[in-house]
Design an enzyme around this catalytic site. Structure first.
Site, PDB file in Angstrom:
ATOM      1  N   ASN A 244       0.859  -1.185   0.000  1.00 28.59           N
ATOM      2  CA  ASN A 244       0.000   0.000   0.000  1.00 28.59           C
ATOM      3  C   ASN A 244       0.894   1.232   0.000  1.00 28.59           C
ATOM      4  O   ASN A 244       2.041   1.154   0.436  1.00 28.59           O
ATOM      5  CB  ASN A 244      -0.863   0.031   1.262  1.00 28.59           C
ATOM      6  CG  ASN A 244      -2.106  -0.822   1.126  1.00 28.59           C
ATOM      7  OD1 ASN A 244      -2.223  -1.623   0.209  1.00 28.59           O
ATOM      8  ND2 ASN A 244      -3.024  -0.653   2.058  1.00 28.59           N
TER       9      ASN A 244
ATOM     10  N   ASP B 184      -4.201  -5.043   2.542  1.00 30.62           N
ATOM     11  CA  ASP B 184      -5.415  -5.823   2.842  1.00 30.62           C
ATOM     12  C   ASP B 184      -5.332  -7.231   2.272  1.00 30.62           C
ATOM     13  O   ASP B 184      -6.068  -8.115   2.696  1.00 30.62           O
ATOM     14  CB  ASP B 184      -6.638  -5.118   2.242  1.00 30.62           C
ATOM     15  CG  ASP B 184      -6.896  -3.801   2.932  1.00 30.62           C
ATOM     16  OD1 ASP B 184      -7.139  -3.818   4.151  1.00 30.62           O
ATOM     17  OD2 ASP B 184      -6.816  -2.744   2.266  1.00 30.62           O
TER      18      ASP B 184
ATOM     19  N   LYS C 185      12.939 -16.740  -6.816  1.00 32.19           N
ATOM     20  CA  LYS C 185      12.333 -15.864  -7.830  1.00 32.19           C
ATOM     21  C   LYS C 185      11.725 -16.716  -8.949  1.00 32.19           C
ATOM     22  O   LYS C 185      12.417 -17.567  -9.522  1.00 32.19           O
ATOM     23  CB  LYS C 185      13.408 -14.931  -8.399  1.00 32.19           C
ATOM     24  CG  LYS C 185      12.840 -13.931  -9.368  1.00 32.19           C
ATOM     25  CD  LYS C 185      13.907 -13.030  -9.952  1.00 32.19           C
ATOM     26  CE  LYS C 185      13.292 -12.138 -11.014  1.00 32.19           C
ATOM     27  NZ  LYS C 185      14.284 -11.374 -11.748  1.00 32.19           N
TER      28      LYS C 185
ATOM     29  N   PHE D 162      -7.321   4.934  11.325  1.00 30.78           N
ATOM     30  CA  PHE D 162      -7.337   5.874  10.200  1.00 30.78           C
ATOM     31  C   PHE D 162      -8.204   5.278   9.101  1.00 30.78           C
ATOM     32  O   PHE D 162      -8.378   4.059   9.038  1.00 30.78           O
ATOM     33  CB  PHE D 162      -5.919   6.109   9.666  1.00 30.78           C
ATOM     34  CG  PHE D 162      -5.202   7.239  10.357  1.00 30.78           C
ATOM     35  CD1 PHE D 162      -4.733   7.085  11.649  1.00 30.78           C
ATOM     36  CD2 PHE D 162      -4.999   8.452   9.707  1.00 30.78           C
ATOM     37  CE1 PHE D 162      -4.081   8.121  12.293  1.00 30.78           C
ATOM     38  CE2 PHE D 162      -4.345   9.495  10.333  1.00 30.78           C
ATOM     39  CZ  PHE D 162      -3.881   9.338  11.629  1.00 30.78           C
TER      40      PHE D 162
ATOM     41  N   LYS E 162     -16.295   1.927   9.445  1.00 27.86           N
ATOM     42  CA  LYS E 162     -15.096   1.254   9.990  1.00 27.86           C
ATOM     43  C   LYS E 162     -14.983   1.472  11.501  1.00 27.86           C
ATOM     44  O   LYS E 162     -14.596   0.580  12.239  1.00 27.86           O
ATOM     45  CB  LYS E 162     -13.824   1.771   9.302  1.00 27.86           C
ATOM     46  CG  LYS E 162     -13.632   1.236   7.897  1.00 27.86           C
ATOM     47  CD  LYS E 162     -12.401   1.860   7.241  1.00 27.86           C
ATOM     48  CE  LYS E 162     -12.486   1.720   5.737  1.00 27.86           C
ATOM     49  NZ  LYS E 162     -11.435   2.433   5.021  1.00 27.86           N
TER      50      LYS E 162
ATOM     51  N   LYS F  21     -15.014  -2.014  13.417  1.00 27.30           N
ATOM     52  CA  LYS F  21     -13.751  -2.462  14.014  1.00 27.30           C
ATOM     53  C   LYS F  21     -13.659  -2.070  15.499  1.00 27.30           C
ATOM     54  O   LYS F  21     -12.608  -2.196  16.106  1.00 27.30           O
ATOM     55  CB  LYS F  21     -12.570  -1.889  13.225  1.00 27.30           C
ATOM     56  CG  LYS F  21     -12.580  -2.288  11.735  1.00 27.30           C
ATOM     57  CD  LYS F  21     -11.277  -1.918  11.051  1.00 27.30           C
ATOM     58  CE  LYS F  21     -11.333  -2.168   9.553  1.00 27.30           C
ATOM     59  NZ  LYS F  21     -10.008  -2.155   8.918  1.00 27.30           N
TER      60      LYS F  21
END
Ligand code: PMT
Length: 395
Positions: A204, A273, A283, A316, A330, A334
């Protein structure tokens, strides 16, 4: 915080005295006015002329030049900072010795001063000096550093003067209302990385600036602060416990392990998320990766919210638009006490910039904050959290 504040800076005889120029510049950049007293030994390490150019005013060195300087200078100042502070000045002050302008001024100063010690590690570890340090600490004086590292004599050890940025942070803490004293805060900041293989990951967006500002402000206000940070390239705040994590699972464990000891949790991290369902050890060939299956990461703040050992929780909500609806959902889903709505669709606020404009939402309503620096936003978020925490009886 330092705007228009009068800093009285004492410089003593240490190699670190050359850093005083940068220290003065930093104080002045923050809007402070700096008056300087130099000891005779300091003047052998750096010329009073150079210091005078940096501070923009006459340097005080002589006890007898103005017979009341040792009273008037401390009286007129908002904070007395001694940097570098040699073993000598600290021991002299602990014994009440006043035999030059700096030591006399310190004795005439009746508030807490800030010392940035600098010396060889052998001197630092000497029990006589340590005793003197304890005396000043027990009287409420503030200290910053010293740090461990390579010393002027060529040896490695503890004794380097703290970095000038940290001295300024400590000066701000020294002058702040310690309204978070006794609070144990955990702040999360930055992104997490969810690995596909050792080379590739999904993540993110987050620079860590908002979370770091919160950790810095909380520590300045007297809290004991742990900062759990995902990969960030910015300088972490001084005086907080730093815990580095990489993935959402690591952040989850780091937060949950510490939860019972906390009085407040602030989740400003941009936790990924989703995580790839398979993490390859080596790899993988481009041609082999034709699709990516994702699984949801554990929701840290939701798990904290449903815990029996739940502290006061601030979350946040990063949204691409101005509607606060999802943030309100939220907050309830939560089980948080407060959520900070952040519109990240704007380029002047939110991700990776120094400004923010947020809305604080709690169970009773919302409080829109004006556009301001992330440092100021952090202060306002803490103000509201302290207020709500008191109201909720979670003090
Ligand atoms: O770091 P900067 O560049 O300064 O940018 C700051 C910021 C925009 C990242 C910050 O202000 C911010 O908004 N952080 C929260 C970003 C976010 O993940 O929001 P969210 O709406 O997706 O998540 C809601 C809450 O759940 C957040 O408190 C988040 O930390 C938490 N969460 C999310 C996922 C997850 N698995 N666990 C969580 O605890």
């Amino acid at each position: 915080m330092l705007k228009d504040k009068k800093i009285l800076l004492g410089i003593t005889g240490s190699v670190a005295a050359y850093k005083s120029i940068d220290l003065i510049k930093l104080f002045k950049n923050k809007g402070a006015v700096v008056e300087v007293i130099m000891t005779a030994s300091a003047a052998r390490f750096i010329s009073p002329m150079s210091i005078s150019v940096a501070s923009g005013s006459r340097i005080h060195t002589d006890m007898f030049e103005d017979h009341l300087a040792h009273i008037n200078l401390p009286l007129a100042s908002d904070l007395f900072v001694v940097a570098p502070a040699t073993a000598n000045i600290i021991s002299k002050h602990a014994s009440g010795i006043a035999d030059d302008l700096l030591s006399s001024s310190l004795l005439a100063y009746d508030r807490k001063a800030l010392f940035a010690p600098a010396m060889n590690w052998r001197m630092y570890q000497n029990p006589v000096w340590q005793k003197n340090l304890d005396i000043l600490a027990s009287l409420g004086h503030c200290f910053v550093g010293p740090e461990r590292g390579s010393l002027a004599c060529g040896e490695e050890g503890i004794g380097r003067m703290a970095r000038v940025e940290h001295i300024v942070e400590a000066a701000e803490a020294c002058m702040s209302d310690q309204d978070l004293s006794g609070q144990r805060l955990l702040v999360t900041a930055g992104p997490t990385r969810e690995y596909i293989d050792p080379v590739r990951y999904i993540t993110n967006r987050s620079s860590g600036k908002m979370g770091f500002a919160l950790a810095r402000a909380a520590r300045r206000r007297g809290a004991s602060v742990t900062l759990i940070k995902g990969p960030c390239s910015i300088e972490p705040p001084y005086g907080v416990e730093l815990v580095d994590v990489d993935t959402a699972a690591q952040m989850h464990k780091a937060v949950m392990d510490r939860l019972p000891a906390l009085t407040m949790l602030i989740m400003s991290a941009a936790v990924a998320d989703f995580s790839p369902s398979t993490r390859y050890d080596k790899k993988i060939e481009k041609s082999e990766l034709t699709r990516l299956d994702l699984v949801r990461t554990d929701d840290i703040v939701a798990d904290a919210g449903s815990s029996a050992e739940r502290p006061f929780i601030v979350g946040f909500s990063a949204e691409t638009g101005s509607s606060v609806e999802r943030a309100v959902k939220k907050l309830h889903d939560k089980n948080m006490d407060m959520i900070v709505f952040n519109d990240v669709s704007r380029s002047d606020i939110g991700f990776d910039c120094d400004l923010n404009e947020v809305v604080i939402i709690d169970r009773n309503g919302s409080l829109p904050l004006p556009l301001m620096s992330k440092d100021e936003t952090a202060e306002a978020i803490l103000d509201r959290a302290v207020e709500l925490k008191k109201l909720s009886g979670k003090e």
